[in-house]
Enzyme design. Structure first.
Site, PDB file in Angstrom:
ATOM      1  N   ARG A 185     -79.199 -22.709  78.550  1.00 11.85           N
ATOM      2  CA  ARG A 185     -80.522 -22.382  79.076  1.00 11.85           C
ATOM      3  C   ARG A 185     -80.856 -20.969  78.610  1.00 11.85           C
ATOM      4  NH1 ARG A 185     -81.167 -27.004  79.875  1.00 11.85           N
ATOM      5  NH2 ARG A 185     -81.549 -28.084  81.838  1.00 11.85           N
ATOM      6  N   HIS A 224     -85.446 -26.788  71.761  1.00 12.39           N
ATOM      7  CA  HIS A 224     -84.726 -27.418  72.882  1.00 12.39           C
ATOM      8  C   HIS A 224     -84.575 -28.924  72.624  1.00 12.39           C
ATOM      9  CE1 HIS A 224     -83.814 -27.277  77.473  1.00 12.39           C
ATOM     10  NE2 HIS A 224     -83.065 -28.195  76.849  1.00 12.39           N
ATOM     11  N   GLU A 255     -90.009 -21.565  77.553  1.00 14.45           N
ATOM     12  CA  GLU A 255     -90.281 -22.606  76.548  1.00 14.45           C
ATOM     13  C   GLU A 255     -91.582 -23.331  76.906  1.00 14.45           C
ATOM     14  OE1 GLU A 255     -86.864 -25.137  76.744  1.00 14.45           O
ATOM     15  OE2 GLU A 255     -85.479 -23.510  76.270  1.00 14.45           O
TER      16      GLU A 255
HETATM   17  C1  8YV Z   1     -83.509 -32.069  78.994  1.00 11.44           C
HETATM   18  C2  8YV Z   1     -81.522 -30.687  79.025  1.00 11.44           C
HETATM   19  O1  8YV Z   1     -83.191 -33.101  79.833  1.00 11.44           O
HETATM   20  O2  8YV Z   1     -80.044 -32.245  79.981  1.00 11.44           O
HETATM   21  C3  8YV Z   1     -80.491 -31.115  79.999  1.00 11.44           C
HETATM   22  O3  8YV Z   1     -80.078 -30.275  80.826  1.00 11.44           O
HETATM   23  O4  8YV Z   1     -81.764 -29.552  78.868  1.00 11.44           O
HETATM   24  C4  8YV Z   1     -82.287 -31.669  78.239  1.00 11.44           C
HETATM   25  O5  8YV Z   1     -81.538 -32.729  77.816  1.00 11.44           O
HETATM   26  C5  8YV Z   1     -84.604 -32.487  78.133  1.00 11.44           C
HETATM   27  O6  8YV Z   1     -85.045 -31.365  77.455  1.00 11.44           O
HETATM   28  C6  8YV Z   1     -85.742 -33.073  78.918  1.00 11.44           C
HETATM   29  O7  8YV Z   1     -86.297 -32.138  79.774  1.00 11.44           O
END
Ligand code: 8YV
Length: 314
Positions: A233, A280, A262
């Protein structure tokens, strides 16, 4: 109260939304911002939310849904959801662990390789038609055999470490506690980890407990040959300190899939040449997003049909 128990709150792709709609006889679709605009009867009918995205899902929205029982997150990271607020209200939260480990780990290694071997520059060398006039591309750096530090040796961190081990890298890691590993070096101190390695891969969970964990001091300890890879993150790194270090050359570079704010990332990133930037997309393969969608749906169905949740987090 109405008999529409499922709220879909994305942004979901068309296919993902269809799948949820097909699985439930009647659904509502609304962003979190729009929940307040639903009628009291509609809000009262909602017992499950299929959620995707990184906008804050806090207690105020939960309070608009008095019969909410589960928030099924599309993603392993659930830092957008206020889990304490959910628990206080008796709301369960689920996520989609494991099914995305391979893809996120693949991207971490791909980011490091792209940075070290400068494949974006190489692609442009060819695509620009300038190879015949420019000649050989400048030499780049060897990744195999380098020292790699994994910050956070959870499920994804381990997959990343295993991949770098296959690249004959020397593995170091920092985690809350020392783990059983095939000879990798544990560092209790994140600064010590950064000092020991060439590549620092951030695989921490998001949320308040890891905010700016990769601090200015950690970044400085990496040194001017050091490269940061982040697939976790944006919040896990002190982004201002990272940008300062990239601009001044205090570190060699960064390969990043995640950012603060983002998709409206800090424009300072766009001026840099020592970065590889991705939107992302760690879990973003057809196969994995399908598996995530199925797991999310399994959690929704289990809840609505009174079965135990597949992957609860609270
Ligand atoms: C998001 C992600 O789910 O699984 C996570 O924690 O960061 C990603 O796979 C995806 O960007 C949809 O919001």
């Amino acid at each position: 109260m109405t008999d529409t128990p499922l709220l879909i709150s994305g942004p979901f792709t068309g296919e993902e939304e269809e799948r949820l709609k097909n699985a439930c006889p009647s659904v509502r679709v609304a962003t979190l911002d729009a929940v307040g605009g639903l009628s009291e009867a509609a809000r009262g009918g909602i017992r499950a939310v299929a959620f995707k995205g990184h906008n804050r899902f806090g207690g105020a929205v939960m309070d608009l849904l008095p019969n909410l029982g589960v928030i099924a997150n599309f993603g392993v990271g659930y830092d957008a959801i206020d889990v304490s607020a959910a628990s206080e209200r008796g709301v369960k939260v689920t996520n989609t662990p494991d099914v995305l480990n391979d893809d996120v780990a693949d991207l971490a290694v791909g980011l490091a390789l792209t940075f070290f071997r400068r494949m974006v520059v190489g692609a442009d060398w060819v695509a620009s038609g300038q190879w015949p006039t420019k000649g050989e591309m400048p030499l780049n750096r060897k990744l195999s055999g380098s020292k790699v530090g994994i910050m956070g040796l959870g499920r994804i961190g381990r997959e990343i470490a295993d991949r770098f081990a296959a690249f004959k890298c020397e593995l170091h890691y920092h985690a809350r506690s020392e783990k059983e590993t095939p000879g990798w070096t544990f560092h209790a101190d994140p600064v010590g980890l950064a000092r020991a390695v060439d590549v620092l891969v951030v695989a921490l969970v998001g949320g308040d407990q890891t905010r700016n964990y990769v601090s200015r001091e950690v970044i400085a300890a990496l040194g001017d040959r050091g490269v940061i890879v982040n697939i976790s993150r944006g919040t896990t790194i002190d982004e201002g300190a990272l940008l300062d270090a990239l601009e001044s050359g205090a570190i060699a570079g960064a390969a990043l899939d995640v950012f603060l704010n983002e998709p409206n990332i800090d424009p300072r990133f766009l001026e840099l040449e020592n970065v590889v930037l991705q939107p992302h997309q760690g879990s973003g393969t057809v196969e994995t997003r399908r598996a995530m969608a199925e797991l999310q749906l399994e959690n929704v169905r289990n809840f609505l049909e009174g079965r135990p949740l597949a992957t609860p987090v609270n």
